[in-house]
Every structure is written in structure tokens, then in C-alpha cells.
Motif scaffolding. Sequence first.
Motif, PDB file in Angstrom:
ATOM      1  N   THR A 169       0.827  -1.209   0.000  1.00  0.00           N
ATOM      2  CA  THR A 169       0.000   0.000   0.000  1.00  0.00           C
ATOM      3  C   THR A 169       0.866   1.266   0.000  1.00  0.00           C
ATOM      4  O   THR A 169       0.508   2.260  -0.618  1.00  0.00           O
ATOM      5  CB  THR A 169      -0.978   0.023   1.187  1.00  0.00           C
ATOM      6  N   SER A 170       2.004   1.211   0.663  1.00  0.00           N
ATOM      7  CA  SER A 170       2.919   2.363   0.653  1.00  0.00           C
ATOM      8  C   SER A 170       3.497   2.566  -0.737  1.00  0.00           C
ATOM      9  O   SER A 170       3.622   3.701  -1.204  1.00  0.00           O
ATOM     10  CB  SER A 170       4.055   2.146   1.649  1.00  0.00           C
ATOM     11  N   LEU A 171       3.867   1.476  -1.405  1.00  0.00           N
ATOM     12  CA  LEU A 171       4.386   1.584  -2.777  1.00  0.00           C
ATOM     13  C   LEU A 171       3.334   2.177  -3.710  1.00  0.00           C
ATOM     14  O   LEU A 171       3.654   3.002  -4.563  1.00  0.00           O
ATOM     15  CB  LEU A 171       4.823   0.215  -3.292  1.00  0.00           C
ATOM     16  N   GLU A 172       2.093   1.736  -3.549  1.00  0.00           N
ATOM     17  CA  GLU A 172       1.016   2.271  -4.386  1.00  0.00           C
ATOM     18  C   GLU A 172       0.814   3.757  -4.143  1.00  0.00           C
ATOM     19  O   GLU A 172       0.559   4.516  -5.067  1.00  0.00           O
ATOM     20  CB  GLU A 172      -0.271   1.496  -4.142  1.00  0.00           C
ATOM     21  N   ALA A 173       0.959   4.191  -2.898  1.00  0.00           N
ATOM     22  CA  ALA A 173       0.771   5.603  -2.561  1.00  0.00           C
ATOM     23  C   ALA A 173       1.870   6.487  -3.156  1.00  0.00           C
ATOM     24  O   ALA A 173       1.641   7.663  -3.430  1.00  0.00           O
ATOM     25  CB  ALA A 173       0.723   5.776  -1.046  1.00  0.00           C
ATOM     26  N   LEU A 174       3.054   5.917  -3.387  1.00  0.00           N
ATOM     27  CA  LEU A 174       4.160   6.691  -3.952  1.00  0.00           C
ATOM     28  C   LEU A 174       3.944   7.049  -5.421  1.00  0.00           C
ATOM     29  O   LEU A 174       4.505   8.023  -5.915  1.00  0.00           O
ATOM     30  CB  LEU A 174       5.476   5.919  -3.812  1.00  0.00           C
ATOM     31  N   ASN A 175       3.145   6.245  -6.132  1.00  0.00           N
ATOM     32  CA  ASN A 175       2.863   6.485  -7.551  1.00  0.00           C
ATOM     33  C   ASN A 175       4.120   6.592  -8.409  1.00  0.00           C
ATOM     34  O   ASN A 175       4.194   7.431  -9.308  1.00  0.00           O
ATOM     35  CB  ASN A 175       2.010   7.744  -7.730  1.00  0.00           C
ATOM     36  N   CYS A 176       5.119   5.774  -8.138  1.00  0.00           N
ATOM     37  CA  CYS A 176       6.383   5.836  -8.878  1.00  0.00           C
ATOM     38  C   CYS A 176       6.238   5.248 -10.276  1.00  0.00           C
ATOM     39  O   CYS A 176       5.847   4.088 -10.425  1.00  0.00           O
ATOM     40  CB  CYS A 176       7.469   5.072  -8.128  1.00  0.00           C
ATOM     41  N   PRO A 177       6.601   6.019 -11.314  1.00  0.00           N
ATOM     42  CA  PRO A 177       6.532   5.481 -12.672  1.00  0.00           C
ATOM     43  C   PRO A 177       7.759   4.633 -13.037  1.00  0.00           C
ATOM     44  O   PRO A 177       7.737   3.915 -14.021  1.00  0.00           O
ATOM     45  CB  PRO A 177       6.458   6.734 -13.532  1.00  0.00           C
ATOM     46  N   ILE A 178       8.830   4.725 -12.243  1.00  0.00           N
ATOM     47  CA  ILE A 178      10.054   3.977 -12.526  1.00  0.00           C
ATOM     48  C   ILE A 178      10.393   3.100 -11.322  1.00  0.00           C
ATOM     49  O   ILE A 178      10.398   3.559 -10.189  1.00  0.00           O
ATOM     50  CB  ILE A 178      11.234   4.923 -12.815  1.00  0.00           C
ATOM     51  N   VAL A 179      10.672   1.824 -11.594  1.00  0.00           N
ATOM     52  CA  VAL A 179      11.075   0.889 -10.546  1.00  0.00           C
ATOM     53  C   VAL A 179      12.443   0.340 -10.921  1.00  0.00           C
ATOM     54  O   VAL A 179      12.648  -0.113 -12.044  1.00  0.00           O
ATOM     55  CB  VAL A 179      10.059  -0.275 -10.405  1.00  0.00           C
ATOM     56  N   ILE A 180      13.374   0.397  -9.979  1.00  0.00           N
ATOM     57  CA  ILE A 180      14.729  -0.114 -10.192  1.00  0.00           C
ATOM     58  C   ILE A 180      14.949  -1.287  -9.251  1.00  0.00           C
ATOM     59  O   ILE A 180      14.711  -1.173  -8.054  1.00  0.00           O
ATOM     60  CB  ILE A 180      15.788   0.980  -9.927  1.00  0.00           C
ATOM     61  N   VAL A 181      15.404  -2.402  -9.809  1.00  0.00           N
ATOM     62  CA  VAL A 181      15.680  -3.593  -9.016  1.00  0.00           C
ATOM     63  C   VAL A 181      17.167  -3.897  -9.117  1.00  0.00           C
ATOM     64  O   VAL A 181      17.674  -4.218 -10.197  1.00  0.00           O
ATOM     65  CB  VAL A 181      14.850  -4.805  -9.496  1.00  0.00           C
ATOM     66  N   GLU A 182      17.864  -3.788  -8.001  1.00  0.00           N
ATOM     67  CA  GLU A 182      19.287  -4.090  -7.929  1.00  0.00           C
ATOM     68  C   GLU A 182      19.455  -5.573  -7.633  1.00  0.00           C
ATOM     69  O   GLU A 182      18.609  -6.176  -6.972  1.00  0.00           O
ATOM     70  CB  GLU A 182      19.934  -3.231  -6.833  1.00  0.00           C
ATOM     71  N   GLU A 183      20.546  -6.163  -8.109  1.00  0.00           N
ATOM     72  CA  GLU A 183      20.804  -7.604  -7.957  1.00  0.00           C
ATOM     73  C   GLU A 183      19.649  -8.433  -8.520  1.00  0.00           C
ATOM     74  O   GLU A 183      19.238  -9.438  -7.955  1.00  0.00           O
ATOM     75  CB  GLU A 183      21.070  -7.975  -6.492  1.00  0.00           C
ATOM     76  N   ALA A 184      19.146  -7.993  -9.670  1.00  0.00           N
ATOM     77  CA  ALA A 184      17.989  -8.636 -10.285  1.00  0.00           C
ATOM     78  C   ALA A 184      18.260 -10.085 -10.678  1.00  0.00           C
ATOM     79  O   ALA A 184      17.328 -10.885 -10.762  1.00  0.00           O
ATOM     80  CB  ALA A 184      17.539  -7.844 -11.506  1.00  0.00           C
ATOM     81  N   ALA A 185      19.519 -10.438 -10.884  1.00  0.00           N
ATOM     82  CA  ALA A 185      19.842 -11.820 -11.239  1.00  0.00           C
ATOM     83  C   ALA A 185      19.539 -12.779 -10.097  1.00  0.00           C
ATOM     84  O   ALA A 185      19.357 -13.967 -10.317  1.00  0.00           O
ATOM     85  CB  ALA A 185      21.318 -11.931 -11.634  1.00  0.00           C
ATOM     86  N   GLU A 186      19.452 -12.269  -8.892  1.00  0.00           N
ATOM     87  CA  GLU A 186      19.193 -13.103  -7.724  1.00  0.00           C
ATOM     88  C   GLU A 186      17.735 -13.129  -7.309  1.00  0.00           C
ATOM     89  O   GLU A 186      17.363 -13.836  -6.392  1.00  0.00           O
ATOM     90  CB  GLU A 186      20.017 -12.587  -6.533  1.00  0.00           C
ATOM     91  N   VAL A 187      16.903 -12.330  -7.980  1.00  0.00           N
ATOM     92  CA  VAL A 187      15.508 -12.207  -7.572  1.00  0.00           C
ATOM     93  C   VAL A 187      14.621 -12.936  -8.580  1.00  0.00           C
ATOM     94  O   VAL A 187      14.749 -12.738  -9.783  1.00  0.00           O
ATOM     95  CB  VAL A 187      15.084 -10.724  -7.481  1.00  0.00           C
ATOM     96  N   LEU A 188      13.716 -13.767  -8.086  1.00  0.00           N
ATOM     97  CA  LEU A 188      12.788 -14.466  -8.970  1.00  0.00           C
ATOM     98  C   LEU A 188      11.821 -13.472  -9.606  1.00  0.00           C
ATOM     99  O   LEU A 188      11.431 -12.481  -8.978  1.00  0.00           O
ATOM    100  CB  LEU A 188      12.005 -15.515  -8.189  1.00  0.00           C
ATOM    101  N   GLU A 189      11.443 -13.738 -10.843  1.00  0.00           N
ATOM    102  CA  GLU A 189      10.553 -12.836 -11.568  1.00  0.00           C
ATOM    103  C   GLU A 189       9.254 -12.583 -10.817  1.00  0.00           C
ATOM    104  O   GLU A 189       8.755 -11.462 -10.780  1.00  0.00           O
ATOM    105  CB  GLU A 189      10.223 -13.398 -12.962  1.00  0.00           C
ATOM    106  N   ALA A 190       8.692 -13.610 -10.207  1.00  0.00           N
ATOM    107  CA  ALA A 190       7.422 -13.451  -9.488  1.00  0.00           C
ATOM    108  C   ALA A 190       7.549 -12.444  -8.354  1.00  0.00           C
ATOM    109  O   ALA A 190       6.610 -11.691  -8.080  1.00  0.00           O
ATOM    110  CB  ALA A 190       6.954 -14.802  -8.945  1.00  0.00           C
ATOM    111  N   HIS A 191       8.704 -12.388  -7.716  1.00  0.00           N
ATOM    112  CA  HIS A 191       8.908 -11.432  -6.627  1.00  0.00           C
ATOM    113  C   HIS A 191       8.973 -10.011  -7.170  1.00  0.00           C
ATOM    114  O   HIS A 191       8.492  -9.073  -6.531  1.00  0.00           O
ATOM    115  CB  HIS A 191      10.186 -11.754  -5.863  1.00  0.00           C
ATOM    116  N   ILE A 192       9.573  -9.857  -8.327  1.00  0.00           N
ATOM    117  CA  ILE A 192       9.647  -8.528  -8.947  1.00  0.00           C
ATOM    118  C   ILE A 192       8.261  -8.088  -9.389  1.00  0.00           C
ATOM    119  O   ILE A 192       7.825  -6.976  -9.099  1.00  0.00           O
ATOM    120  CB  ILE A 192      10.619  -8.536 -10.142  1.00  0.00           C
ATOM    121  N   VAL A 193       7.555  -8.967 -10.074  1.00  0.00           N
ATOM    122  CA  VAL A 193       6.233  -8.629 -10.581  1.00  0.00           C
ATOM    123  C   VAL A 193       5.283  -8.267  -9.446  1.00  0.00           C
ATOM    124  O   VAL A 193       4.484  -7.337  -9.561  1.00  0.00           O
ATOM    125  CB  VAL A 193       5.664  -9.794 -11.433  1.00  0.00           C
TER     126      VAL A 193
END
Length: 133
Positions: free
Chosen positions: A11-35
Motif C-alpha cells: 500500500t505504501s508503494l502504491e501511494a508513492l505512484n512511482c513510474p520507474i522501478v529499479i531492481v538491484e541484484e535482479a539476477a538473484e531475484v525471482l521474476e514473481a517477486h519482482i512482478v
Amino acid sequence: MTTTSAARLRTSLEALNCPIVIVEEAAEVLEAHIVSALTVKCQHLILIGDHKQLKPSTADYNIETNYHLDHTSVLDRPQIRGVVKDIFFIHHTQEEATCLDSSKKNSHESKFLINFAKYLVLNGYSKQAISQY
């Protein structure tokens, strides 16, 4: 924040209304977690990761080896007929129910998926094409 925190603080992320999301160490994160951390306001997703430093991994070895996860062949798949985007989120406030064995169920989500499958059939997909995924 971690993907766990992103899910917890959705809910906090939704309130920020960020149009850009940056994921660091993306090779270690499963796609479902990012989505699961994306909101409807996301217009640009940037994944940063060094596949030579930290090898990408999956939660399912069978999918990784037999389906060549992140393989270029997935780029040529046609768009899904009848929907605007190939990935979308369903937001609802229907509570889950606890089953006898303490697992959870959500009848609202089940009904939605049944009706969505019917919608895909009306858009020309065979029942077998839907069930194979």
C-alpha cells in the motif's frame, strides 16, 4: 527495500505512484517477486544485475533446464487475444478463508479465473490451449 518488504508495504508503494522501478541484484531475484512489487503506475522497469557475478536462479530446476528460463524464444510469442497487456494484476478486497487443514482459499479469485478462462475461449482459444499453461 527487499522484495519481501515490497510485498509487505504494498500500500505504501502504491501511494508513492512511482513510474520507474529499479531492481538491484535482479539476477538473484525471482521474476514473481519482482512482478508482485510492481504497481499500476509503473511505466519503466529497470533490472540491474551481473549474471557473471551472481548466477540467475529459479525456484524450479525443471523449468530452468527444460524450458530455458529467460530464453530469447519467448520474445516471439504472440500477444494474448482479448487482453490489453500480457501481464496484469487483479486488485480486490475479498478475504481469504481458512480450510480445515489451515491452508487458504479465495473463492473470489477462483470465480474470476474460471470466468477469465471462459473469456479466453470466447476470444478463440481452445480449452486445451488454456489448460496447458
